[in-house]
Design a protein around this motif. Structure first.
Motif, PDB file in Angstrom:
ATOM      1  N   UNK A  21       0.826  -1.212   0.000  1.00  0.00           N
ATOM      2  CA  UNK A  21       0.000   0.000   0.000  1.00  0.00           C
ATOM      3  C   UNK A  21       0.858   1.259   0.000  1.00  0.00           C
ATOM      4  N   UNK A  25       0.634   4.433  -2.524  1.00  0.00           N
ATOM      5  CA  UNK A  25       0.312   5.788  -2.070  1.00  0.00           C
ATOM      6  C   UNK A  25       1.413   6.776  -2.449  1.00  0.00           C
ATOM      7  N   UNK A  46      -6.440   4.612  -5.307  1.00  0.00           N
ATOM      8  CA  UNK A  46      -5.341   3.994  -4.562  1.00  0.00           C
ATOM      9  C   UNK A  46      -5.867   2.801  -3.775  1.00  0.00           C
ATOM     10  N   UNK A  48      -4.474  -1.336  -2.065  1.00  0.00           N
ATOM     11  CA  UNK A  48      -3.299  -2.094  -1.657  1.00  0.00           C
ATOM     12  C   UNK A  48      -2.614  -2.651  -2.917  1.00  0.00           C
TER      13      UNK A  48
ATOM     14  N   UNK B  32      -4.403   7.038   4.403  1.00  0.00           N
ATOM     15  CA  UNK B  32      -3.295   6.103   4.208  1.00  0.00           C
ATOM     16  C   UNK B  32      -2.568   5.817   5.509  1.00  0.00           C
ATOM     17  N   UNK B  35      -4.776   3.609   7.572  1.00  0.00           N
ATOM     18  CA  UNK B  35      -4.775   2.246   7.015  1.00  0.00           C
ATOM     19  C   UNK B  35      -3.493   1.488   7.405  1.00  0.00           C
ATOM     20  N   UNK B  36      -2.363   2.173   7.306  1.00  0.00           N
ATOM     21  CA  UNK B  36      -1.099   1.525   7.621  1.00  0.00           C
ATOM     22  C   UNK B  36      -1.018   1.217   9.118  1.00  0.00           C
ATOM     23  N   UNK B  41      -6.727  -1.889   4.591  1.00  0.00           N
ATOM     24  CA  UNK B  41      -6.625  -0.847   3.564  1.00  0.00           C
ATOM     25  C   UNK B  41      -7.894  -0.645   2.739  1.00  0.00           C
ATOM     26  N   UNK B  42      -8.323   0.598   2.643  1.00  0.00           N
ATOM     27  CA  UNK B  42      -9.526   0.910   1.855  1.00  0.00           C
ATOM     28  C   UNK B  42      -9.156   1.150   0.392  1.00  0.00           C
TER      29      UNK B  42
END
Lengths: 81, 81
Positions: A21, A25, A46, A48, B32, B35-36, B41-42
């Motif tokens: 990911x 990003x 965006x 994964x 982001x 998510x990380x 993760x979206x």
């Protein structure tokens, strides 16, 4: 790049693959810098390990030379990631 | 948030509005980080003045409690932009 039609408007579309990911990003941000630099903005999805980019010209409801140039510049940005 | 079905899999989806591309991309980066942080993760669609977010759990092919929590945390992140 593929030529797709969204709401009757031609778009240039490409999917780029990444190992995670964070790398995806990072590329999204590179595209964002490019877009801000030229004042022309793509749609950037965006996910994964994947970034899907679409370039088109809202003003003319389709593709302008600029879109092809920015598609090529996106590829250059991808190679430098 | 709306409940949508993508390829027979339930997703939570919301569109957030911004005043320009830069603010939208800033929010994408906030998502982001989130998510990380949580390792989930979206899909984030970044466009001029707009970010569309979808949360779902690939592993279970649908929605888990985590997705609802992350949807709520996305709203909190939006309020702090």
């Amino acid at each position: 790049w593929r030529l797709v039609t969204v709401d009757a408007i031609a778009h240039l579309k490409r999917v780029y693959r990444f190992k995670n990911f964070a790398e995806a990003l990072k590329f999204t941000n590179r595209l964002g810098e490019l877009a801000e630099e030229v004042g022309h903005h793509p749609a950037i999805l965006t996910e994964w390990g994947r970034v899907t980019v679409e370039w088109w010209s809202h003003e003319i409801g389709g593709l302008h030379k600029t879109d092809f140039i920015l598609a090529a510049r996106s590829d250059v940005a991808f190679e430098s990631i």
